[in-house]
Design a protein around this motif. Structure first.
Motif, PDB file in Angstrom:
ATOM      1  N   ASP A  83     -66.495 -62.851  -5.350  1.00  0.00           N
ATOM      2  CA  ASP A  83     -67.033 -62.852  -3.792  1.00  0.00           C
ATOM      3  C   ASP A  83     -67.452 -62.715  -2.634  1.00  0.00           C
ATOM      4  OD1 ASP A  83     -65.123 -64.533  -1.351  1.00  0.00           O
ATOM      5  OD2 ASP A  83     -64.629 -61.952  -1.225  1.00  0.00           O
ATOM      6  N   GLU A  84     -68.189 -62.854  -2.079  1.00  0.00           N
ATOM      7  CA  GLU A  84     -69.179 -61.717  -1.351  1.00  0.00           C
ATOM      8  C   GLU A  84     -68.694 -61.058  -0.908  1.00  0.00           C
ATOM      9  OE1 GLU A  84     -73.107 -62.185   1.892  1.00  0.00           O
ATOM     10  OE2 GLU A  84     -71.046 -64.298   2.143  1.00  0.00           O
ATOM     11  N   ASP A  85     -67.039 -61.059  -0.412  1.00  0.00           N
ATOM     12  CA  ASP A  85     -66.897 -60.235   0.877  1.00  0.00           C
ATOM     13  C   ASP A  85     -65.961 -58.990   0.025  1.00  0.00           C
ATOM     14  OD1 ASP A  85     -67.410 -61.289   3.509  1.00  0.00           O
ATOM     15  OD2 ASP A  85     -65.547 -62.705   3.555  1.00  0.00           O
ATOM     16  N   ASN A  86     -65.841 -59.334  -0.432  1.00  0.00           N
ATOM     17  CA  ASN A  86     -64.657 -58.237  -1.944  1.00  0.00           C
ATOM     18  C   ASN A  86     -66.079 -57.620  -2.417  1.00  0.00           C
ATOM     19  OD1 ASN A  86     -62.594 -58.939  -1.570  1.00  0.00           O
ATOM     20  ND2 ASN A  86     -62.254 -60.640  -3.400  1.00  0.00           N
ATOM     21  N   ARG A  87     -66.916 -58.085  -3.070  1.00  0.00           N
ATOM     22  CA  ARG A  87     -68.115 -57.939  -3.236  1.00  0.00           C
ATOM     23  C   ARG A  87     -68.778 -56.547  -2.282  1.00  0.00           C
ATOM     24  NH1 ARG A  87     -71.106 -61.716  -5.767  1.00  0.00           N
ATOM     25  NH2 ARG A  87     -72.093 -62.208  -3.752  1.00  0.00           N
ATOM     26  N   LYS A  88     -69.102 -56.216  -1.578  1.00  0.00           N
ATOM     27  CA  LYS A  88     -69.316 -55.952  -0.442  1.00  0.00           C
ATOM     28  C   LYS A  88     -67.954 -55.209  -0.140  1.00  0.00           C
ATOM     29  CE  LYS A  88     -71.645 -58.980   2.861  1.00  0.00           C
ATOM     30  NZ  LYS A  88     -71.462 -60.259   3.753  1.00  0.00           N
TER      31      LYS A  88
ATOM     32  N   ILE B 196     -65.715 -46.712   6.051  1.00  0.00           N
ATOM     33  CA  ILE B 196     -65.305 -47.421   5.256  1.00  0.00           C
ATOM     34  C   ILE B 196     -66.094 -48.787   6.116  1.00  0.00           C
ATOM     35  CG2 ILE B 196     -64.871 -49.339   3.563  1.00  0.00           C
ATOM     36  CD1 ILE B 196     -63.868 -47.107   2.104  1.00  0.00           C
ATOM     37  N   ILE B 197     -64.980 -49.002   7.334  1.00  0.00           N
ATOM     38  CA  ILE B 197     -64.978 -50.386   7.951  1.00  0.00           C
ATOM     39  C   ILE B 197     -65.784 -50.426   9.552  1.00  0.00           C
ATOM     40  CG2 ILE B 197     -63.229 -50.858   9.942  1.00  0.00           C
ATOM     41  CD1 ILE B 197     -61.360 -50.203   8.902  1.00  0.00           C
ATOM     42  N   ASP B 198     -66.436 -49.029   9.496  1.00  0.00           N
ATOM     43  CA  ASP B 198     -67.660 -49.255  10.395  1.00  0.00           C
ATOM     44  C   ASP B 198     -68.909 -49.736   9.355  1.00  0.00           C
ATOM     45  OD1 ASP B 198     -66.016 -47.437  12.169  1.00  0.00           O
ATOM     46  OD2 ASP B 198     -66.733 -45.610  11.207  1.00  0.00           O
ATOM     47  N   GLU B 199     -69.104 -49.633   9.015  1.00  0.00           N
ATOM     48  CA  GLU B 199     -70.379 -50.069   7.226  1.00  0.00           C
ATOM     49  C   GLU B 199     -69.341 -51.630   7.583  1.00  0.00           C
ATOM     50  OE1 GLU B 199     -71.435 -48.378   4.105  1.00  0.00           O
ATOM     51  OE2 GLU B 199     -70.779 -46.480   4.689  1.00  0.00           O
ATOM     52  N   LEU B 200     -68.871 -52.839   7.485  1.00  0.00           N
ATOM     53  CA  LEU B 200     -68.533 -53.895   7.550  1.00  0.00           C
ATOM     54  C   LEU B 200     -68.506 -54.861   8.977  1.00  0.00           C
ATOM     55  CD1 LEU B 200     -65.231 -53.525   5.145  1.00  0.00           C
ATOM     56  CD2 LEU B 200     -67.944 -54.223   4.447  1.00  0.00           C
ATOM     57  N   ASP B 201     -69.050 -56.079   8.917  1.00  0.00           N
ATOM     58  CA  ASP B 201     -69.052 -56.904   9.708  1.00  0.00           C
ATOM     59  C   ASP B 201     -67.268 -57.258   9.965  1.00  0.00           C
ATOM     60  OD1 ASP B 201     -67.814 -58.869   8.496  1.00  0.00           O
ATOM     61  OD2 ASP B 201     -69.681 -59.702   7.961  1.00  0.00           O
ATOM     62  N   ILE B 202     -67.132 -57.572  11.587  1.00  0.00           N
ATOM     63  CA  ILE B 202     -65.936 -57.971  12.096  1.00  0.00           C
ATOM     64  C   ILE B 202     -64.880 -58.904  10.729  1.00  0.00           C
ATOM     65  CG2 ILE B 202     -63.928 -59.361  13.715  1.00  0.00           C
ATOM     66  CD1 ILE B 202     -66.644 -58.632  15.622  1.00  0.00           C
ATOM     67  N   ASN B 203     -65.466 -60.120  10.325  1.00  0.00           N
ATOM     68  CA  ASN B 203     -65.231 -60.455   9.694  1.00  0.00           C
ATOM     69  C   ASN B 203     -64.200 -59.886   8.263  1.00  0.00           C
ATOM     70  OD1 ASN B 203     -64.869 -63.128  11.411  1.00  0.00           O
ATOM     71  ND2 ASN B 203     -66.543 -63.673  10.520  1.00  0.00           N
ATOM     72  N   THR B 204     -65.071 -59.221   7.919  1.00  0.00           N
ATOM     73  CA  THR B 204     -64.792 -58.222   6.543  1.00  0.00           C
ATOM     74  C   THR B 204     -64.303 -57.534   6.780  1.00  0.00           C
ATOM     75  OG1 THR B 204     -67.604 -59.405   5.430  1.00  0.00           O
ATOM     76  CG2 THR B 204     -66.186 -57.356   4.314  1.00  0.00           C
ATOM     77  N   SER B 205     -64.328 -56.936   7.721  1.00  0.00           N
ATOM     78  CA  SER B 205     -63.617 -55.158   8.064  1.00  0.00           C
ATOM     79  C   SER B 205     -61.944 -56.109   7.880  1.00  0.00           C
ATOM     80  CB  SER B 205     -63.475 -55.051   9.269  1.00  0.00           C
ATOM     81  OG  SER B 205     -63.695 -55.599  10.476  1.00  0.00           O
ATOM     82  N   GLU B 206     -61.821 -57.272   8.657  1.00  0.00           N
ATOM     83  CA  GLU B 206     -60.259 -58.000   8.736  1.00  0.00           C
ATOM     84  C   GLU B 206     -59.614 -57.813   8.027  1.00  0.00           C
ATOM     85  OE1 GLU B 206     -56.805 -59.080  10.642  1.00  0.00           O
ATOM     86  OE2 GLU B 206     -59.043 -57.827  11.437  1.00  0.00           O
ATOM     87  N   LYS B 207     -60.677 -58.418   6.265  1.00  0.00           N
ATOM     88  CA  LYS B 207     -60.531 -59.001   5.161  1.00  0.00           C
ATOM     89  C   LYS B 207     -59.719 -57.537   4.441  1.00  0.00           C
ATOM     90  CE  LYS B 207     -62.662 -63.124   3.813  1.00  0.00           C
ATOM     91  NZ  LYS B 207     -63.659 -63.982   3.531  1.00  0.00           N
ATOM     92  N   LEU B 208     -60.937 -56.272   4.491  1.00  0.00           N
ATOM     93  CA  LEU B 208     -59.847 -54.567   4.091  1.00  0.00           C
ATOM     94  C   LEU B 208     -58.956 -54.837   4.567  1.00  0.00           C
ATOM     95  CD1 LEU B 208     -61.036 -52.260   2.497  1.00  0.00           C
ATOM     96  CD2 LEU B 208     -61.902 -51.654   4.863  1.00  0.00           C
TER      97      LEU B 208
END
Length: 608
Positions: free
Chosen positions: A496-501, A521-533
């Motif tokens: 999964d792309e977001d999981n991989r990032k 870590i959150i700072d390095e992710l876009d909004i959608n991916t940081s929400e998944k994190l």
């Protein structure tokens, strides 16, 4: 009352202890040049300043100033007394220490010292035999061995007698039981007495780094069998822990090299011609403990075994053992039918040095070996070659040389780089230098234009996504989990792309720090991916046995990856089958794909 250990005992324990190996049990060390670095256990720090030198067998922290040898480390780190630290190291190295209040321990220690003296007495007996035996001297002369080499290695001769050594040692006052225990005599079948183990043989004393005779190797000078005979394991000798010639290397460090050969005569002949940094294992396969011993006395490592099939198998095994110990050895290739002894006598030191200069590193040797084993001019041989070499390359993922060798394999076989990478990486996008695409929810194309096929749609199953998220949740909790997972399951293995990032950032952060800062870590992710994190962090864990959970999640992910690959292969196979006019290349490609499909289908059924 406590026992006071003399300097010889203390130095023997120091010499037998590998500081890197032992300190690694307590803190994580990483190789940097000739030394190893880690976070100092004696003060708080974020940047590693704790350095361990394998060559000097010392440690030093440039942050707090703590330093010393392995005994000092154990005393400071585990709050042990000097005697307690010494006993700990002695136990690790199977060295028996005398104890003041322990009669049994004192007896064992005294017996061990007697066995060393016994062997020394036997070595002198064999040496004096040689000097007076014309037949044995003639044999050594025929092998181009002079008295300089005889003296250097303490070479001797066992007379063709059943009991001369036995009688000599008894006259010297040594007990029958000890002579038997050290392996110099053998009990008769009817138990009526003993006879010499070595008879009518050239004798090679096996000497440790402290200069003590541990045992002997004997070679016949006629057609007798067995050709070589060794001392069995005894209280002072274990074949898997020692190397013939290690005492020479230890005392001669000007080259900082070591060549691993198969036999005593190889070591001796190379020394005769000035290559005095050769060692040999003692009639058994090269072991992990021998590798640990060897790496303390050299910086460059070579293997030069016989060039026959058995020698190639032994070389392959030794390479693997050395690689597991962080040693990147090279292989010296000799002409067919030649061993180092034959080669250097016939062609001299210059030719041998040229062979050293042309030596092959680990992967080059694997390619060389498998090309000799499989005919890559035939489709079947090409497939077997590629399967074998990629099995090994899976262990090399991420190394600097990796792409170079993939290209070399491709050039050798004509098999595309994509196909080789697919075999290694588990069927992800092979253009590793580009950003990873979510090709499992979009059309997937092969990179190589000539291999391009119609788009195939993939979607990840819920079980797979759950396993990836659960694995990430565990990785976020503890660097120890990362250390266990990173070699076998890299961040690129998340589909999964977001999981991989998220995984990529976690892996990179752990390489620089012991603890993760979630906000970074959150700072390095876009909004959608940081929400998944955040959702991953908030997962409720029911994993009491984390090691088992990790294994289950990795197996589940790999299972789904194989399913995806199998479905892809099925579509590609059908597309080629549907063609009425197939080229020769397409027929071969179909054969390769079908073999892979059948293998994957079998694995999936077994693991279902």
């Amino acid at each position: 009352m406590s026992y006071t250990y003399n300097d010889e005992v203390i130095n023997e324990i120091r010499e037998a202890s590998d500081i890197v190996d032992i300190i690694s049990d307590y803190i994580e060390l990483k190789k940097t040049g000739l030394n190893y670095k880690g976070i100092c256990p004696f003060h708080n720090e974020k940047t590693p300043s704790f350095v361990v030198s394998p060559n000097k067998q010392i440690f030093h922290c440039f942050g707090c100033g703590e330093g010393g040898d392995i005994i000092t480390f154990l005393m400071k780190h585990r709050n042990l007394t000097f005697i307690e630290a010494l006993k700990d190291l002695a136990d690790r190295s199977n060295i028996i220490l005398p104890e003041g209040n322990d009669d049994a321990g004192k007896k064992k220690y005294d017996e061990r010292e007697k066995l060393f003296k016994l062997n020394r007495e036997a070595a002198l007996f064999y040496y004096n035999n040689l000097k007076s035996n014309k037949r044995a001297l003639k044999y050594l002369k025929s092998r181009n061995i002079d008295f300089k080499i005889i003296n250097k290695f303490g070479i001797g001769y066992a007379n063709d007698s059943w009991d001369d050594l036995f009688k000599y040692l008894k006259e010297k006052g040594y007990e029958e039981e000890l002579i038997y225990k050290v392996g110099l005599i053998v009990q008769r079948r009817d138990k009526s007495g003993y006879y010499n183990r070595f008879r009518n043989r050239i004798i090679f004393p096996i000497i440790n780094i402290r200069g003590k005779v541990l045992g002997f190797g004997g070679r016949v000078i006629d057609d007798g069998q067995p050709k070589y005979l060794n001392t069995p394991d005894t209280p002072i000798f274990n074949k898997g822990y020692n190397l013939y010639g290690i005492n020479i290397i230890k005392d001669n460090r000007r080259y900082d090299k070591a060549i691993l050969v198969e036999g005593y005569m190889d070591v001796i002949s190379l020394n005769k011609y000035g290559v005095d940094y050769a060692v040999a294992s003692l009639g058994t396969a090269f072991t992990e403990n021998q590798a640990k011993l060897l790496k303390r006395y050299a910086k460059e490592f070579y293997i030069c075994y016989d060039s026959d099939e058995a020698g190639m198998r032994a070389t392959d095994k030794a390479l693997e053992v050395l690689y597991q110990q962080g040693i990147k050895a090279k292989v010296i290739i000799l002409p067919k039918g030649k061993d180092p002894d034959d080669f250097i006598k016939e062609r001299g030191k210059k030719a041998y040095q040229e062979a050293i200069n042309k030596s092959l590193d680990l992967i080059d040797y694997k390619i060389y070996m498998y090309k000799k084993k499989f005919d890559i001019n035939k489709p079947e041989g090409k497939i077997k070659f590629t399967k074998k070499i990629t099995q090994f390359l899976k262990k090399m993922k991420g190394s600097i040389e990796f792409d170079v060798y993939i290209n070399e394999i491709s050039n050798n076989t004509g098999i595309s780089v994509d196909t080789i990478k697919n075999e290694i990486y588990g069927y992800r996008d092979n253009n590793l230098n580009k950003s990873y695409k979510d090709k499992y929810s979009k059309p997937y194309f092969r990179n190589n234009i000539k291999d391009r096929i119609k788009p195939v749609e993939f979607s990840l199953e819920p079980g797979h996504l759950t396993a990836e998220k659960r694995l990430l949740n565990l990785l976020l909790q503890d660097k120890n989990i990362y250390n266990k997972v990173k070699e076998e399951f890299m961040y690129m293995d998340f589909l999964d792309e977001d999981n991989r990032k998220i995984a990529e950032i976690i892996y990179k952060k752990y390489e620089k720090s012991e603890v993760l800062n979630i906000e970074e870590i959150i700072d390095e992710l876009d909004i959608n991916t940081s929400e998944k994190l955040r959702n991953i962090i908030n997962l409720v864990s029911n994993d009491d046995n984390k090691e088992k959970a990790i294994k289950d999640y990795v197996n589940r992910i790999n299972y789904y990856k194989k399913k995806i690959r199998r479905d892809y292969l099925k579509k590609e196979i059908n597309q080629i089958k549907d063609k009425t006019d197939k080229s020769k290349g397409e027929v071969e490609k179909l054969r390769v794909l079908m073999m892979e499909y059948v293998q994957l289908d079998k694995e999936l059924k077994v693991n279902h």
